[in-house]
Design a protein around this motif. Structure first.
Motif, PDB file in Angstrom:
ATOM      1  N   GLN A  82       0.829  -1.273   0.045  1.00 41.07           N
ATOM      2  CA  GLN A  82       0.049   0.022  -0.020  1.00 41.07           C
ATOM      3  C   GLN A  82       0.896   1.246   0.185  1.00 41.07           C
ATOM      4  O   GLN A  82       2.017   1.297   0.644  1.00 41.07           O
ATOM      5  CB  GLN A  82      -0.945   0.074   1.200  1.00 41.07           C
ATOM      6  N   THR A  83       0.167   2.190  -0.567  1.00 40.80           N
ATOM      7  CA  THR A  83       0.977   3.701  -0.707  1.00 40.80           C
ATOM      8  C   THR A  83       0.776   4.240   0.742  1.00 40.80           C
ATOM      9  O   THR A  83       1.631   5.032   0.961  1.00 40.80           O
ATOM     10  CB  THR A  83       0.605   4.406  -1.703  1.00 40.80           C
ATOM     11  N   GLY A  84      -0.479   4.171   1.464  1.00 35.83           N
ATOM     12  CA  GLY A  84      -0.623   4.855   2.618  1.00 35.83           C
ATOM     13  C   GLY A  84      -1.421   6.293   2.411  1.00 35.83           C
ATOM     14  O   GLY A  84      -0.709   7.224   2.064  1.00 35.83           O
ATOM     15  N   LEU A  85      -2.706   6.161   2.436  1.00 36.42           N
ATOM     16  CA  LEU A  85      -3.449   7.468   2.220  1.00 36.42           C
ATOM     17  C   LEU A  85      -3.707   7.910   3.685  1.00 36.42           C
ATOM     18  O   LEU A  85      -4.580   8.945   3.827  1.00 36.42           O
ATOM     19  CB  LEU A  85      -4.732   6.896   1.620  1.00 36.42           C
ATOM     20  N   GLY A  86      -3.007   7.759   4.830  1.00 36.00           N
ATOM     21  CA  GLY A  86      -3.704   8.283   6.232  1.00 36.00           C
ATOM     22  C   GLY A  86      -3.453   9.929   6.201  1.00 36.00           C
ATOM     23  O   GLY A  86      -4.270  10.162   7.027  1.00 36.00           O
ATOM     24  N   GLU A  87      -2.493  10.456   5.518  1.00 31.90           N
ATOM     25  CA  GLU A  87      -2.380  11.583   5.718  1.00 31.90           C
ATOM     26  C   GLU A  87      -3.736  12.386   5.299  1.00 31.90           C
ATOM     27  O   GLU A  87      -4.495  13.460   5.657  1.00 31.90           O
ATOM     28  CB  GLU A  87      -1.061  12.289   5.282  1.00 31.90           C
ATOM     29  N   LYS A  88      -4.178  12.019   4.110  1.00 36.79           N
ATOM     30  CA  LYS A  88      -5.486  12.221   3.527  1.00 36.79           C
ATOM     31  C   LYS A  88      -6.647  12.094   4.472  1.00 36.79           C
ATOM     32  O   LYS A  88      -7.501  12.722   4.534  1.00 36.79           O
ATOM     33  CB  LYS A  88      -5.818  11.667   2.110  1.00 36.79           C
ATOM     34  N   THR A  89      -6.563  11.081   5.043  1.00 39.99           N
ATOM     35  CA  THR A  89      -7.652  10.600   6.116  1.00 39.99           C
ATOM     36  C   THR A  89      -7.675  11.631   7.374  1.00 39.99           C
ATOM     37  O   THR A  89      -8.590  12.136   7.600  1.00 39.99           O
ATOM     38  CB  THR A  89      -7.471   9.169   6.773  1.00 39.99           C
ATOM     39  N   MET A  90      -6.434  11.981   7.604  1.00 44.19           N
ATOM     40  CA  MET A  90      -6.380  12.897   8.748  1.00 44.19           C
ATOM     41  C   MET A  90      -6.716  14.178   8.342  1.00 44.19           C
ATOM     42  O   MET A  90      -7.246  15.210   9.172  1.00 44.19           O
ATOM     43  CB  MET A  90      -4.890  12.811   9.354  1.00 44.19           C
ATOM     44  N   ASP A  91      -6.433  14.516   6.994  1.00 44.44           N
ATOM     45  CA  ASP A  91      -7.159  15.838   6.483  1.00 44.44           C
ATOM     46  C   ASP A  91      -8.435  16.004   6.504  1.00 44.44           C
ATOM     47  O   ASP A  91      -9.018  17.139   6.969  1.00 44.44           O
ATOM     48  CB  ASP A  91      -6.276  16.046   5.063  1.00 44.44           C
ATOM     49  N   PHE A  92      -9.043  14.975   6.390  1.00 48.02           N
ATOM     50  CA  PHE A  92     -10.603  14.965   6.280  1.00 48.02           C
ATOM     51  C   PHE A  92     -11.038  15.021   7.909  1.00 48.02           C
ATOM     52  O   PHE A  92     -11.933  15.900   8.263  1.00 48.02           O
ATOM     53  CB  PHE A  92     -11.000  13.753   5.827  1.00 48.02           C
ATOM     54  N   PHE A  93     -10.382  14.308   8.688  1.00 49.30           N
ATOM     55  CA  PHE A  93     -10.714  14.428  10.024  1.00 49.30           C
ATOM     56  C   PHE A  93     -10.608  16.003  10.607  1.00 49.30           C
ATOM     57  O   PHE A  93     -11.470  16.322  11.342  1.00 49.30           O
ATOM     58  CB  PHE A  93      -9.839  13.613  10.912  1.00 49.30           C
ATOM     59  N   VAL A  94      -9.501  16.714  10.295  1.00 47.02           N
ATOM     60  CA  VAL A  94      -9.059  17.697  10.923  1.00 47.02           C
ATOM     61  C   VAL A  94      -9.822  18.954  10.321  1.00 47.02           C
ATOM     62  O   VAL A  94     -10.392  19.885  10.914  1.00 47.02           O
ATOM     63  CB  VAL A  94      -7.701  18.065  11.030  1.00 47.02           C
TER      64      VAL A  94
END
Length: 235
Positions: A82-94
Motif C-alpha cells: 500500500q502507498t498509505g493514504l493516512g495523511e489524506k484521512t487525517m486531513d478529512f478529520f481535521v
C-alpha cells in the motif's frame, strides 16, 4: 455517532472522541465480524458525558488498510502493498469532520476536550494523529496498533515530535494477538520503544498490556471502562 440523550435541551457542551472503524463501535448488526464494542452501553454505565464520532471506512478490498496507514507498507501475510493514504484521512478529520461536528453539535471544541481513538489500523492512526496533530488532539487511545510494517516510520516520526502541551497516550496490546509469541514480542518491543521516545519528548503514556488480550472487538470491549476513565482523568 453517540450523543447523550439530553443533548438537545441540557444546555451542556461535551468533549468529543473521534474514532476509526465507526461500524464496529455500537451495534453488533453493523460490525464486520458480528460483534461490536457495545460502546454506548459502557459510556452510559460509566456516566460519561461525551460525544463519540465514529468515522466509516471503505469495505472494498484492502482499501481500509490504505486509508488507515500514514506511511507506505507491505505485508506478506496479507499479500498487500500500500502507498498509505493516512495523511489524506487525517486531513478529512481535521479540516472537514471536526469543523462540521463543532458547527452542528454542542461540543467543547478546544484541544483539551478533543480526543481520538482506534484499534488495529485505527490504533495506528490514533497514534499518528496524537503525534502529527498534537495541536488538535490531547488524548489518543492506541489500542492493539498495527505497527510492525511501519515501525521504522513511526520511530522517525517520534524522534521529530516534541510536545509543548500536555499530550496523553493510552497504549494497549494483548499477548494473544498475531501469530504466536514472536509477534507479541515484536509488538511489545515496538510499542515500548515508541513510548520511550515519546516520553522523552514530553508525552505521557499509560500502558495496558493484556495477558489474555486478543485482536478482537470482544477483547477491546473488555477494556472500555478503563480507557473511558483514562479520557476523563486529569492530573
Amino acid at each position: 455517532m453517540y450523543l447523550p440523550d439530553d443533548y438537545l435541551y441540557s444546555q451542556k457542551r461535551y468533549p468529543v472522541l473521534y474514532m476509526f472503524d465507526g461500524h464496529n463501535l455500537f451495534h453488533d448488526e453493523d460490525a464486520t465480524y458480528g460483534k461490536s464494542w457495545n460502546l454506548a452501553w459502557h459510556i452510559i454505565e460509566g456516566k460519561k458525558d461525551m460525544i463519540v464520532v465514529g468515522q466509516e471506512c471503505s469495505h472494498h478490498g484492502n482499501d481500509r488498510l490504505n486509508e488507515y496507514s500514514p506511511y507506505p507498507f507491505a505485508d506478506a501475510e496479507l499479500q498487500v502493498q500500500q502507498t498509505g493514504l493516512g495523511e489524506k484521512t487525517m486531513d478529512f478529520f481535521v479540516n472537514e469532520l471536526k469543523p462540521y461536528i463543532d458547527a452542528h453539535f454542542p461540543t467543547l471544541p478546544q484541544r483539551e476536550t478533543t480526543w481520538i481513538a482506534g484499534s488495529s489500523c485505527g490504533g495506528e492512526m490514533a497514534l499518528f494523529a496524537g503525534m502529527r496533530y498534537r495541536d488538535i488532539y490531547s488524548r489518543s487511545l492506541v489500542i492493539s496498533p498495527y505497527l510492525i510494517p511501519t515501525a521504522d516510520y513511526f520511530l522517525m516520526e517520534a524522534d521529530q515530535t516534541f510536545f509543548d502541551q500536555p499530550s496523553f497516550f493510552y497504549m494497549s496490546w494483548g499477548a494473544l494477538e498475531g501469530n504466536g509469541k514472536h509477534a507479541f514480542v515484536q509488538e511489545t518491543t515496538i510499542c515500548t520503544e515508541l513510548s520511550n521516545r515519546l516520553q522523552e519528548h514530553g508525552a505521557r503514556i499509560f500502558f495496558h498490556v493484556k495477558p489474555e488480550g486478543e485482536h478482537t472487538e470482544s477483547s477491546w470491549e473488555e477494556e472500555a471502562p478503563l480507557f473511558l476513565d483514562f479520557l476523563f482523568y486529569y492530573e
